[in-house]
Write an enzyme that holds these catalytic residues in place. Structure first.
Site, PDB file in Angstrom:
ATOM      1  N   GLU A 192     -62.257  11.459  17.975  1.00 31.30           N
ATOM      2  CA  GLU A 192     -62.120  12.458  16.894  1.00 31.30           C
ATOM      3  C   GLU A 192     -62.619  13.831  17.365  1.00 31.30           C
ATOM      4  O   GLU A 192     -62.121  14.867  16.921  1.00 31.30           O
ATOM      5  CB  GLU A 192     -62.889  12.012  15.638  1.00 31.30           C
ATOM      6  CG  GLU A 192     -62.485  10.646  15.078  1.00 31.30           C
ATOM      7  CD  GLU A 192     -61.217  10.653  14.211  1.00 31.30           C
ATOM      8  OE1 GLU A 192     -60.407  11.585  14.321  1.00 31.30           O
ATOM      9  OE2 GLU A 192     -61.060   9.691  13.426  1.00 31.30           O
ATOM     10  N   LYS A 234     -63.712  20.548  11.106  1.00 33.22           N
ATOM     11  CA  LYS A 234     -63.410  19.753   9.907  1.00 33.22           C
ATOM     12  C   LYS A 234     -63.788  20.526   8.645  1.00 33.22           C
ATOM     13  O   LYS A 234     -63.043  20.543   7.654  1.00 33.22           O
ATOM     14  CB  LYS A 234     -64.150  18.415   9.965  1.00 33.22           C
ATOM     15  CG  LYS A 234     -63.897  17.584   8.717  1.00 33.22           C
ATOM     16  CD  LYS A 234     -63.490  16.178   8.950  1.00 33.22           C
ATOM     17  CE  LYS A 234     -62.944  15.565   7.662  1.00 33.22           C
ATOM     18  NZ  LYS A 234     -62.807  14.147   7.694  1.00 33.22           N
ATOM     19  N   ARG A 248     -54.757  20.188   5.506  1.00 38.08           N
ATOM     20  CA  ARG A 248     -55.621  19.060   5.870  1.00 38.08           C
ATOM     21  C   ARG A 248     -54.877  17.984   6.674  1.00 38.08           C
ATOM     22  O   ARG A 248     -55.498  17.222   7.415  1.00 38.08           O
ATOM     23  CB  ARG A 248     -56.259  18.451   4.611  1.00 38.08           C
ATOM     24  CG  ARG A 248     -57.261  17.373   4.973  1.00 38.08           C
ATOM     25  CD  ARG A 248     -58.130  16.907   3.833  1.00 38.08           C
ATOM     26  NE  ARG A 248     -59.085  15.924   4.337  1.00 38.08           N
ATOM     27  CZ  ARG A 248     -60.212  15.590   3.742  1.00 38.08           C
ATOM     28  NH1 ARG A 248     -60.548  16.152   2.599  1.00 38.08           N
ATOM     29  NH2 ARG A 248     -61.013  14.686   4.287  1.00 38.08           N
ATOM     30  N   ASN A 252     -55.027  14.516  10.605  1.00 41.67           N
ATOM     31  CA  ASN A 252     -54.411  13.209  10.784  1.00 41.67           C
ATOM     32  C   ASN A 252     -53.690  13.103  12.136  1.00 41.67           C
ATOM     33  O   ASN A 252     -52.961  12.143  12.395  1.00 41.67           O
ATOM     34  CB  ASN A 252     -53.433  12.949   9.634  1.00 41.67           C
ATOM     35  CG  ASN A 252     -53.643  11.601   8.980  1.00 41.67           C
ATOM     36  OD1 ASN A 252     -52.792  10.731   9.084  1.00 41.67           O
ATOM     37  ND2 ASN A 252     -54.770  11.399   8.329  1.00 41.67           N
ATOM     38  N   HIS A 255     -53.064   9.797  13.924  1.00 37.83           N
ATOM     39  CA  HIS A 255     -53.445   8.717  13.016  1.00 37.83           C
ATOM     40  C   HIS A 255     -52.275   7.897  12.488  1.00 37.83           C
ATOM     41  O   HIS A 255     -52.483   6.790  11.983  1.00 37.83           O
ATOM     42  CB  HIS A 255     -54.245   9.277  11.839  1.00 37.83           C
ATOM     43  CG  HIS A 255     -55.666   9.575  12.193  1.00 37.83           C
ATOM     44  ND1 HIS A 255     -56.020  10.506  13.153  1.00 37.83           N
ATOM     45  CD2 HIS A 255     -56.841   9.053  11.741  1.00 37.83           C
ATOM     46  CE1 HIS A 255     -57.335  10.547  13.255  1.00 37.83           C
ATOM     47  NE2 HIS A 255     -57.863   9.677  12.416  1.00 37.83           N
TER      48      HIS A 255
HETATM   49  N1  LIG Z   1     -63.343   9.532   5.574  1.00 40.98           N
HETATM   50  C1  LIG Z   1     -62.882  10.141   6.647  1.00 40.98           C
HETATM   51  O1  LIG Z   1     -62.505  11.312   6.622  1.00 40.98           O
HETATM   52  C2  LIG Z   1     -62.840   9.394   7.944  1.00 40.98           C
HETATM   53  C3  LIG Z   1     -62.689  10.099   9.148  1.00 40.98           C
HETATM   54  C4  LIG Z   1     -62.659   9.391  10.332  1.00 40.98           C
HETATM   55  C5  LIG Z   1     -62.823   8.017  10.325  1.00 40.98           C
HETATM   56  N2  LIG Z   1     -63.018   7.369   9.154  1.00 40.98           N
HETATM   57  C6  LIG Z   1     -63.255   5.910   9.135  1.00 40.98           C
HETATM   58  O2  LIG Z   1     -64.447   5.644   9.857  1.00 40.98           O
HETATM   59  C7  LIG Z   1     -64.407   4.308  10.315  1.00 40.98           C
HETATM   60  C8  LIG Z   1     -64.939   4.221  11.736  1.00 40.98           C
HETATM   61  O3  LIG Z   1     -66.286   4.632  11.745  1.00 40.98           O
HETATM   62  P1  LIG Z   1     -67.241   4.447  13.008  1.00 40.98           P
HETATM   63  O4  LIG Z   1     -66.478   4.670  14.243  1.00 40.98           O
HETATM   64  O5  LIG Z   1     -68.443   5.235  12.744  1.00 40.98           O
HETATM   65  O6  LIG Z   1     -67.519   2.891  13.028  1.00 40.98           O
HETATM   66  P2  LIG Z   1     -68.560   1.950  12.233  1.00 40.98           P
HETATM   67  O7  LIG Z   1     -68.992   2.561  10.974  1.00 40.98           O
HETATM   68  O8  LIG Z   1     -67.961   0.593  12.195  1.00 40.98           O
HETATM   69  O9  LIG Z   1     -69.800   1.896  13.215  1.00 40.98           O
HETATM   70  C9  LIG Z   1     -69.659   1.201  14.430  1.00 40.98           C
HETATM   71  C10 LIG Z   1     -70.658   0.049  14.544  1.00 40.98           C
HETATM   72  O10 LIG Z   1     -71.929   0.575  14.883  1.00 40.98           O
HETATM   73  C11 LIG Z   1     -72.940   0.154  13.957  1.00 40.98           C
HETATM   74  N3  LIG Z   1     -73.837   1.305  13.870  1.00 40.98           N
HETATM   75  C12 LIG Z   1     -73.661   2.436  13.132  1.00 40.98           C
HETATM   76  N4  LIG Z   1     -74.607   3.330  13.436  1.00 40.98           N
HETATM   77  C13 LIG Z   1     -75.398   2.769  14.373  1.00 40.98           C
HETATM   78  C14 LIG Z   1     -76.538   3.234  15.091  1.00 40.98           C
HETATM   79  N5  LIG Z   1     -77.011   4.461  14.938  1.00 40.98           N
HETATM   80  N6  LIG Z   1     -77.111   2.395  15.979  1.00 40.98           N
HETATM   81  C15 LIG Z   1     -76.592   1.152  16.192  1.00 40.98           C
HETATM   82  N7  LIG Z   1     -75.507   0.660  15.557  1.00 40.98           N
HETATM   83  C16 LIG Z   1     -74.914   1.479  14.643  1.00 40.98           C
HETATM   84  C17 LIG Z   1     -72.180  -0.190  12.699  1.00 40.98           C
HETATM   85  O11 LIG Z   1     -72.868  -1.113  11.910  1.00 40.98           O
HETATM   86  C18 LIG Z   1     -70.873  -0.760  13.258  1.00 40.98           C
HETATM   87  O12 LIG Z   1     -70.998  -2.112  13.567  1.00 40.98           O
HETATM   88  C19 LIG Z   1     -62.973   3.839  10.170  1.00 40.98           C
HETATM   89  O13 LIG Z   1     -62.885   2.954   9.068  1.00 40.98           O
HETATM   90  C20 LIG Z   1     -62.213   5.105   9.864  1.00 40.98           C
HETATM   91  O14 LIG Z   1     -61.084   4.869   9.063  1.00 40.98           O
HETATM   92  C21 LIG Z   1     -63.028   8.027   7.973  1.00 40.98           C
HETATM   93  O1  LIG Z   2     -60.221  13.939   6.859  1.00 45.15           O
HETATM   94  C1  LIG Z   2     -59.010  13.772   7.029  1.00 45.15           C
HETATM   95  O2  LIG Z   2     -58.169  14.288   6.293  1.00 45.15           O
HETATM   96  C2  LIG Z   2     -58.519  12.933   8.144  1.00 45.15           C
HETATM   97  O3  LIG Z   2     -57.346  12.645   8.223  1.00 45.15           O
HETATM   98  C3  LIG Z   2     -59.537  12.486   9.124  1.00 45.15           C
HETATM   99  C4  LIG Z   2     -59.179  11.203   9.852  1.00 45.15           C
HETATM  100  O4  LIG Z   2     -59.873  11.244  11.095  1.00 45.15           O
HETATM  101  C5  LIG Z   2     -59.667   9.948   9.139  1.00 45.15           C
HETATM  102  O5  LIG Z   2     -59.474   8.833   9.964  1.00 45.15           O
HETATM  103  C6  LIG Z   2     -59.139   9.695   7.749  1.00 45.15           C
HETATM  104  O6  LIG Z   2     -59.828   8.641   7.143  1.00 45.15           O
HETATM  105  C7  LIG Z   2     -57.673   9.351   7.716  1.00 45.15           C
HETATM  106  O7  LIG Z   2     -57.266   9.457   6.418  1.00 45.15           O
HETATM  107  P1  LIG Z   2     -55.951   8.815   5.816  1.00 45.15           P
HETATM  108  O8  LIG Z   2     -55.728   9.614   4.598  1.00 45.15           O
HETATM  109  O9  LIG Z   2     -54.857   8.938   6.835  1.00 45.15           O
HETATM  110  O10 LIG Z   2     -56.254   7.409   5.525  1.00 45.15           O
HETATM  111 ZN   LIG Z   3     -59.824   9.308  12.017  1.00 46.69          ZN
END
Ligand SMILES: NC(=O)c1ccc[n+]([C@@H]2O[C@H](COP(=O)([O-])OP(=O)(O)OC[C@H]3O[C@@H](n4cnc5c(N)ncnc54)[C@H](O)[C@@H]3O)[C@@H](O)[C@H]2O)c1
Ligand SMILES: O=C(O)C(=O)C[C@@H](O)[C@H](O)[C@H](O)COP(=O)(O)O
Ligand SMILES: [Zn+2]
Length: 367
Positions: A192, A234, A248, A252, A255
């Site tokens: 990212e 972001k 926004r 993506n 993605h």
């Molecule tokens: N809402 C958004 O805009 C957005 C943007 C990007 C990604 N996402 C979502 O984020 C998710 C991926 O998140 P991620 O990559 O952080 O993975 P994650 O939350 O699964 O964390 C990875 C692993 O590390 C562990 N962990 C977390 N912090 C830790 C730490 N400090 N020390 C040790 N272990 C730790 C967690 O329990 C997990 O098992 C996906 O579901 C993706 O869709 C959402």
């Molecule tokens: O914040 C956003 O907007 C993004 O698209 C960030 C992405 O990195 C993230 O994985 C997001 O959760 C994707 O969203 P989605 O709407 O495609 O599910």
């Molecule tokens: Zn993402």
């Protein structure tokens, strides 16, 4: 837990325009002392949602809040994508109901993107919306998931298909949390970071390319700068288009295919790994559509590979991936839409590409 004196954090403002409430992302160390100030004056109860892997941190935060007079509970969630489900959300709703959680009470989401997405979703849905604070503990959580208010869960049909836009009241990025993060999760977050580089801030790519091995660890010389630059990308985008009515969509990038791969792998692939393959695909699509120059398309492969991210996925899976991509949130009716680049930091939308071009782009990433 005692709250040691914090060094002065960097503050990035998000929102505050187009009728959205402003909030700050704090980047620094030992930031938990900032938490009570973000809870709001009316809060009585606080629920700290955390993954099993961060049980100690979750309990320390709960205890600290309890010592300050809050009625604080901790809710432990399963690790990784197992947390972003309707069942886990229902488990949280039950805990909140049993605690008598009201509209002035606050949820604190601690963890990576899985857990802040889930915590934010629970906050968005409980009583139709309560205040929440994100305490991201992964690179990916800090630079992307915790900022911008996209909250949600996965279903059997696809990734993040159920959710709400519900921005947090504050985001605390304590860089010390990254020291315990497994290297594969750290590197996943770099996808990212690299995305932010390609869509908006090429200096990010240069910092990584100068020393990709150092970029793979929290001890690298540019860790704080890479995180801050990505957060600024972001923050700027979501501040002008919270609900993804236009700009926004650039966040993506990569993605559309990534989410299809994640679903195909039953969410056992890390999000960043899938986004890496998805960006190589999007770059090839841009190149084949005559928009992106060869050097920039090739640069995707070199920078992603240099930090240890994957570039390929199974060739025989194309028909299934294509079906899943049709329900991507950027699709409109039968029209598939992709974010591609016209050049570095020039993201744009490619609508309804020729199926032969899509297949040819996929051939370039199929291992
Ligand atoms: N809402 C958004 O805009 C957005 C943007 C990007 C990604 N996402 C979502 O984020 C998710 C991926 O998140 P991620 O990559 O952080 O993975 P994650 O939350 O699964 O964390 C990875 C692993 O590390 C562990 N962990 C977390 N912090 C830790 C730490 N400090 N020390 C040790 N272990 C730790 C967690 O329990 C997990 O098992 C996906 O579901 C993706 O869709 C959402
Ligand atoms: O914040 C956003 O907007 C993004 O698209 C960030 C992405 O990195 C993230 O994985 C997001 O959760 C994707 O969203 P989605 O709407 O495609 O599910
Ligand atoms: Zn993402």
């Amino acid at each position: 837990m005692t709250s040691p004196v914090a060094e002065t954090p960097t503050r990035v403002q998000v929102g505050g325009t187009a009728g959205t409430a402003p909030y700050e992302v704090l980047i620094g160390r030992q930031l938990l002392g900032e938490l009570p100030g973000l809870l709001g004056t009316a809060a009585k109860r606080v629920a700290v949602l955390h993954p099993e892997a961060l049980a100690e941190t979750g309990e320390a935060i709960r205890q600290d809040l309890a010592e300050q007079g809050y009625d604080a509970i901790a809710i432990q969630l399963p690790n990784a994508e197992e947390a972003k489900t309707a069942e886990v959300a229902a488990y949280c709703w039950k805990a909140l109901g049993q605690t008598g959680f009201t509209r002035t009470d606050v949820i604190v989401g601690v963890g990576g993107g899985e857990h802040t997405d889930l915590a934010g979703f629970v906050a968005a849905t409980w009583l139709r919306g309560v205040r929440w604070i994100a305490v991201p503990t992964t690179v990916l959580g800090m630079v992307d998931a915790a900022v911008g208010g996209k909250t949600g869960i996965n279903t059997a049909e696809g990734k993040n298909l159920v959710g709400a836009f519900h921005p947090p009241a504050g985001v605390l990025c304590d860089l010390a949390a990254l020291d315990s993060l497994p290297v594969n999760d750290y590197v996943s977050g770099l996808a990212e970071v690299i995305k932010a580089g390609f869509i908006a801030d090429p200096e990010i790519l240069e910092l990584i390319e100068r020393d990709p091995v150092a970029a793979r660890t929290p001890a690298g010389p540019h860790t704080a700068e890479l995180i801050e630059r990505s957060i600024r990308v972001k923050a700027e985008v979501v501040s002008s288009d919270l609900k993804e009515s236009g700009l926004r969509e650039i966040l993506n990038y990569g993605h559309t295919l990534a989410h299809a791969i994640e679903k195909n792998e039953r969410y056992n692939w890390r999000h960043g790994a899938a986004v890496s393959v998805g960006m190589v695909f999007a770059a090839e699509l841009g190149r084949l559509a005559g928009r992106l120059d060869d050097a920039t398309a090739d640069r995707h492969r070199t920078v992603l590979e240099a930090v240890g991210l994957p570039l390929t996925y199974r060739g025989d899976q194309w028909p299934k991936l294509l079906e899943t991509m049709k329900v991507d949130k950027k699709s409109r009716g039968d029209l598939l839409r992709f974010i591609v680049l016209d050049g570095i930091a020039k993201p744009t939308v490619l609508e309804g590409p020729d199926p032969a071009v899509l297949l040819a782009a996929y051939a370039e990433v199929s291992g």
